[in-house]
Design an enzyme around this catalytic site. Structure first.
Site, short mmCIF file in Angstrom:
data_model
loop_
_atom_site.label_atom_id
_atom_site.label_comp_id
_atom_site.label_asym_id
_atom_site.label_seq_id
_atom_site.Cartn_x
_atom_site.Cartn_y
_atom_site.Cartn_z
N TYR A 147 -50.12 -20.11 -53.60
CA TYR A 147 -50.39 -20.77 -52.33
C TYR A 147 -51.81 -21.33 -52.25
O TYR A 147 -52.07 -22.31 -51.56
CB TYR A 147 -50.13 -19.81 -51.17
CG TYR A 147 -48.66 -19.70 -50.83
CD1 TYR A 147 -47.95 -20.78 -50.32
CD2 TYR A 147 -47.97 -18.51 -51.04
CE1 TYR A 147 -46.60 -20.69 -50.03
CE2 TYR A 147 -46.62 -18.41 -50.75
CZ TYR A 147 -45.94 -19.50 -50.25
OH TYR A 147 -44.60 -19.41 -49.97
N LYS A 148 -52.73 -20.72 -52.99
CA LYS A 148 -54.10 -21.24 -53.02
C LYS A 148 -54.20 -22.49 -53.88
O LYS A 148 -55.15 -23.27 -53.75
CB LYS A 148 -55.05 -20.17 -53.56
CG LYS A 148 -55.32 -19.03 -52.58
CD LYS A 148 -56.29 -18.03 -53.16
CE LYS A 148 -56.57 -16.91 -52.17
NZ LYS A 148 -57.51 -15.90 -52.74
#
Length: 274
Positions: A37-38
């Site tokens: 997700y980063k």
């Protein structure tokens, strides 16, 4: 590889290493999912992140945990094992349907256990049934679902099919990635299911092999363990020649408590495992 693809591949490696470096200098940890997700602007799927992490682990020849990167919670543990940290303790006999296994769970001061046997169960639904029966009160058991633990005598319970045997071999010798080799359990025994169990099971519990099953079987015949272990090899030959497989749940046709109270204890005590 053309320049554009090479640049994209390099960006993925550098971005992931940058995140790992950030974890190191701040003494933090992250799951593989968090990293995905980063880096949504770099990676398209979780599988790409996982694959790149495996490659980095191979390059550095260290376990993934040394990078402060952990998998999400995977598997369950129940039975005669207690995790202790300071004055706090977590007794897995009182865990209801089991304790979720994560790599941080093992970050304790000590692990206490009086278990004589560890049983690895392929399917969570079967694991839940065995915890309800508190199988560890029949024999001194610790159970884990789809997670490797090394201590005492270890046995595996899985489907009688090529995938069950393949999973068993993965536990026994680890995966192809560097950290997988350090998590192997070479003394793991195959408790069941086995071809001889079919004699007691209804005909309708038998399933035909799929094309994928047959392809996997052919690969298993080339596995060093299958080549060296005649009994395991015969299980594979039986599947192929009889076009047959069956699931663990089929044993419930002999009684809801048959697996936990009779089948597993009997095969362990009589040493009829493979």
């Amino acid at each position: 590889m053309n320049p554009t693809k090479l640049e994209a591949a390099g960006k993925k490696v550098i971005s992931l290493l940058d995140q790992i470096h950030g974890l190191w200098i701040t003494a933090r940890a992250a799951t593989q999912r968090e990293l995905f997700y980063k880096l949504l602007n770099v990676f398209d799927t979780q599988a790409q992140v996982n694959s790149q992490l495996q490659q980095i682990v191979k390059w550095l020849e260290i376990p993934r945990s040394c990078l402060n990167v952990f998998a999400s919670q995977k598997g369950l543990v129940a039975g005669m094992v207690t995790f202790c940290k300071g004055s706090a303790s977590l007794d897995c006999r009182n865990a209801g349907t089991g304790i979720l296994v994560s790599e941080t769970l093992l970050e304790v001061d000590r692990i206490e256990s009086k278990a004589s046997y560890i049983v690895v169960v392929e399917k969570e639904a079967v694991f839940q049934t065995l915890t309800e029966q508190q199988i560890w009160n029949i024999l001194f058991f610790c159970m884990t679902a789809r997670k490797n633990m090394m201590a005492a005598q270890c046995g595996y319970v899985g489907d009688f099919d090529p995938h069950g045997i393949s999973i068993f071999l993965s536990y026994q010798y680890g995966s192809s990635v560097f950290e997988g080799r350090s998590l192997s359990c070479v003394d793991l025994h195959w408790i069941g299911m086995c071809s001889e169990d079919l004699e007691r099971l209804p005909a309708e519990t038998r399933l035909s092999l799929s094309g994928r099953d047959r392809a996997l079987l052919q690969n298993l015949f080339d596995h060093p363990t299958v080549k060296c272990c005649e009994r395991l090899k015969q299980q594979c030959i039986f599947m192929l020649h009889h076009d047959t497989k069956f699931e663990i749940e089929a044993i419930a046709s002999l009684g809801l408590d048959y697996l936990g109270r009779y089948y597993i204890p009997s095969r362990i005590l009589k040493r009829t495992w493979i």
